[in-house]
Write a protein that holds these residues in place. Structure first.
Motif, short mmCIF file in Angstrom:
data_model
loop_
_atom_site.label_atom_id
_atom_site.label_comp_id
_atom_site.label_asym_id
_atom_site.label_seq_id
_atom_site.Cartn_x
_atom_site.Cartn_y
_atom_site.Cartn_z
N GLU A 133 0.82 -1.21 0.00
CA GLU A 133 0.00 0.00 0.00
C GLU A 133 0.86 1.27 0.00
OE1 GLU A 133 -2.80 -0.20 -0.85
OE2 GLU A 133 -3.83 -1.94 -0.04
N ASN A 134 1.97 1.24 0.70
CA ASN A 134 2.88 2.39 0.69
C ASN A 134 3.40 2.64 -0.72
OD1 ASN A 134 5.34 3.45 3.20
ND2 ASN A 134 4.69 4.47 1.34
N SER B 2 0.57 3.94 -2.98
CA SER B 2 0.31 5.34 -2.65
C SER B 2 1.39 6.24 -3.23
CB SER B 2 0.22 5.52 -1.14
OG SER B 2 -0.86 4.79 -0.60
N GLN B 3 2.62 5.76 -3.15
CA GLN B 3 3.76 6.52 -3.67
C GLN B 3 3.63 6.70 -5.19
OE1 GLN B 3 7.44 4.80 -2.24
NE2 GLN B 3 8.60 5.62 -3.94
N LYS C 295 -2.95 6.80 -4.06
CA LYS C 295 -4.06 6.13 -3.39
C LYS C 295 -3.69 4.67 -3.13
CE LYS C 295 -6.32 5.09 -7.80
NZ LYS C 295 -7.54 5.26 -8.62
N ILE C 296 -4.43 4.04 -2.22
CA ILE C 296 -4.19 2.63 -1.94
C ILE C 296 -4.80 1.78 -3.04
CG2 ILE C 296 -4.14 3.04 0.55
CD1 ILE C 296 -6.92 1.72 0.71
N TYR D 31 -8.06 -1.89 3.64
CA TYR D 31 -7.35 -2.26 2.41
C TYR D 31 -7.85 -3.57 1.83
CZ TYR D 31 -4.41 -0.03 5.97
OH TYR D 31 -3.97 0.73 7.01
N TYR E 98 -2.52 7.07 5.88
CA TYR E 98 -1.67 7.89 5.01
C TYR E 98 -0.25 7.32 5.09
CZ TYR E 98 -5.68 10.97 5.54
OH TYR E 98 -6.95 11.48 5.56
N TYR E 99 0.38 7.16 3.93
CA TYR E 99 1.68 6.51 3.90
C TYR E 99 2.80 7.51 3.65
CZ TYR E 99 -0.41 1.89 4.07
OH TYR E 99 -1.09 0.77 4.48
#
Length: 625
Positions: A286-287, A290-291, A295-296, A342, A506-507
């Motif tokens: 997920e990180n 998001s990067q 978004k996930i 998630y 939030y990542y």
């Protein structure tokens, strides 16, 4: 339905009393007067969590439904019945399958009627259709893939599109909501490399999305995810490359998660993904998503539970195999329910019946071939009461700087006027758990306990609705060794929460941050808003011969020291420690926009990684139910 109850005594801790009259406890779980939403999801949806693998035999469908479980994954349709192997070549397009082959109604009936029988039982169709993708007809060139997969990946994707088209035509549009193009491709490295796997998913997604309303899932990884941090995250680099290619094409990220059992003489031990490594892998996925996208990405765990057996035949009849299957399925579900922001759905590696000629095993089976229930049905008996009407209540564990061995959940129902506290133990001994209802929002006295655990000679056991008196024990319940328990207390509807805590994750801006010294840092950006609660997960990995730990965090120069670690089942089996540290974050230290996070270590070393940083922030809102 009639269930047979196996009796054992569930006692309460009443003899460990301090001089001040208080009762000793191993740990504390606090239950708050707040509904808990994760990514807006507050209700327990059993259709997301109660499904098992493979289509059910006709005679076992009603028996499975009596346990409130149905088939959630349709595997190997391309392989079973030699569908792909027998598929003729398109006479008008060399090297591609004949598009008219599955327009034959008799052929459709033969291939797809069992699927229709399974989905037409009153349950939500959440089926994941999976292709094995290793068996193709001899007329197609497979010379580059050891004779198992076409050199022309577009042709392979065409087979899959036409198979789904056949289901669509036969069912008049009732296709499975999900499709996995290939099962566990990372375990087939001698046939396929990740470049081919990446291309396959992209092409299948393009073809299916053009014609159908279906979610494409991938890459359907093996449980090797638990070792994603080995060799400087070399396995993860392949997964990241898959995401680079496919994040704009696949709809959900899918994988498998297992824990294994090792047996030696009169001792056994568990190793594997759950709890810490599973959470660390999910946070890394997920990180990274998001990067890359801001978004996930939704997750599907299409197989989970008890995996390999070392020192024992995992298919041979055995009480310890039965217990481990039950115990791991329950433990994984606890983790999934705590990550439901998630995880879109999960399907246990449990089958209605797994016997076939030459293999007469029931260690993953709910029923024998003649319909008699096995001990494995304890999994679904444990979760049976949570069919509908329950929503999640916020709980917190003790931030004591230790590895957590009790994972909590809580749910309440206004329709049944109940609050249920669920606890899963990773410990080999009984634990005294103190239940604290914050601000005495309810003051339960007696309740009922249901537990699955291990008893004499390693036999699995389950008790139902044993009376407990937590007023007498000052809020303490006993959690048996390696048990999953739920404790039910009557709760008047006017005592249920009026507010919902809605969590959003939030990542950090970085993944795989190399440790070089005793501090690493990243930035987490938050939108404008007022927050009422916060917690932060840091995942770290280093070799087992390194001595290190997380000492504290700073967030915007505010020092944070209250934490616990998630339980790492693999810490005695792996070459690395892949730990997850959860810190309590006061909302007052958080600001809109960039937030500077520093992870401080006990030692100054130049090895290892912070694989991800996840900040879970929450807002209180008025409940709408």
């Amino acid at each position: 339905m009639k269930w047979t109850q196996v009796l054992f005594s569930l006692s309460l801790i009443v003899d460990s009393v301090h001089s001040d009259g208080s009762v000793y406890s191993d740990t504390t779980v606090t239950i708050h007067p707040q509904w808990l939403a994760q990514g807006g999801r507050v209700r327990y949806d059993f259709n997301r969590w109660s499904k098992h693998n493979n289509l059910d035999q006709t005679r076992l469908i009603p028996k499975c439904r009596s346990l409130r479980t149905d088939s959630g994954r349709w595997g190997d349709r391309d392989y079973n019945g030699d569908l792909f192997l027998d598929w003729p070549e398109d006479p008008n397009r060399s090297g591609y399958p004949d598009p008219n082959y599955l327009k034959n109604v008799t052929k459709q009936e033969e291939l797809f009627s069992k699927y229709v029988e399974n989905i037409n039982t009153g349950y939500e169709n959440g089926m994941i259709m999976m292709a094995e993708a290793l068996f193709f007809p001899s007329w197609i060139d497979m010379s580059e893939h050891d004779g198992h997969f076409p050199n022309n990946v577009d042709a392979a994707a065409e087979f899959m599109m036409l198979m789904v088209q056949g289901v669509y035509d036969y069912t008049k549009g009732q296709i499975p909501p999900y499709f996995e193009p290939i099962n566990e491709p990372d375990g087939k490295w001698h046939i396929l490399n990740f470049t081919t796997i990446n291309i396959l998913h992209k092409l299948v997604a393009e073809k299916l999305h053009t014609k159908f309303n279906i979610k494409v899932a991938g890459p359907t990884l093996t449980s090797e995810i638990k070792n994603a941090d080995l060799h400087d995250f070399s396995y993860w680099q392949k997964v990241a490359n898959f995401m680079d290619v496919n994040l704009g094409y696949i709809d959900v990220f899918s994988f498998h998660a297992y824990n294994d059992i090792g047996v030696s003489g009169r001792s056994y031990n568990f190793t594997g993904a759950n709890e810490a490594r599973l959470v660390a892998f999910i946070d890394l996925v997920e990180n990274y998503a998001s990067q890359k996208t801001g978004k996930i990405i939704p997750l599907v765990i299409s197989e989970y539970g008890r995996g390999a057996a070392i020192g024992r035949d995992k298919y041979a009849p055995s009480p310890i195999m039965e217990f481990s299957t039950i115990y791991q399925a329950n433990g994984h579900r606890f983790t999934q329910l705590n990550l439901r922001e998630y995880i879109e759905r999960a399907v246990a590696w449990i089958l209605a019946n797994e016997e076939w000629p030459g293999r007469y095993s029931i260690n993953y089976s709910l029923f024998t071939l003649d319909g008699k229930p096995t001990n494995i049905d304890n999994i679904y008996k444990f979760w049976y009461k949570f069919a509908s009407g329950f929503s999640f209540i916020r709980t917190t564990s003790q931030y004591d700087g230790e590895e957590r061995t009790v994972t909590p959940l809580a749910m309440s129902s206004s329709s049944t006027n109940e609050t249920v506290i669920l606890l899963h133990s990773y410990s080999r001994r009984s634990q005294a758990v103190k239940l604290v209802f914050q601000d005495d929002w309810i003051k339960p006295t007696t309740g009922q306990a249901t537990c699955t655990t291990i008893k004499d000679d390693w036999f699995p056991a389950i008790t139902f609705n044993e009376t407990i008196d937590i007023q007498k024990t000052q809020g303490i319940v006993e959690l048996p060794p390696e048990a999953s328990c739920h404790f039910t207390f009557n709760t008047p509807s006017n005592k249920l929460p009026s507010v919902t805590l809605n969590e959003t994750t939030y990542y950090g801006a970085d993944t795989l941050i190399a440790i070089n010294g005793n501090v690493v840092s990243t930035v987490i950006s938050l939108p404008n808003g007022q927050y009422d609660n916060g917690r932060l997960r840091v995942s770290t990995s280093w070799l087992i011969n390194e001595t290190n730990s997380v000492s504290y965090l700073t967030v915007n120069d505010h020092r944070l020291e209250s934490f616990f670690k998630l339980f790492d089942s693999d810490k005695l089996a792996s070459n690395t420690y892949w730990n997850v540290w959860e810190f309590l974050v006061p909302p007052s230290v958080i600001v809109p926009g960039p937030n500077q996070v520093e992870v401080h270590f006990s030692n100054n070393i130049a090895t290892g990684y912070v694989s991800s940083v996840a900040l879970v922030m929450a807002k209180l809102v008025q409940s709408d139910f």
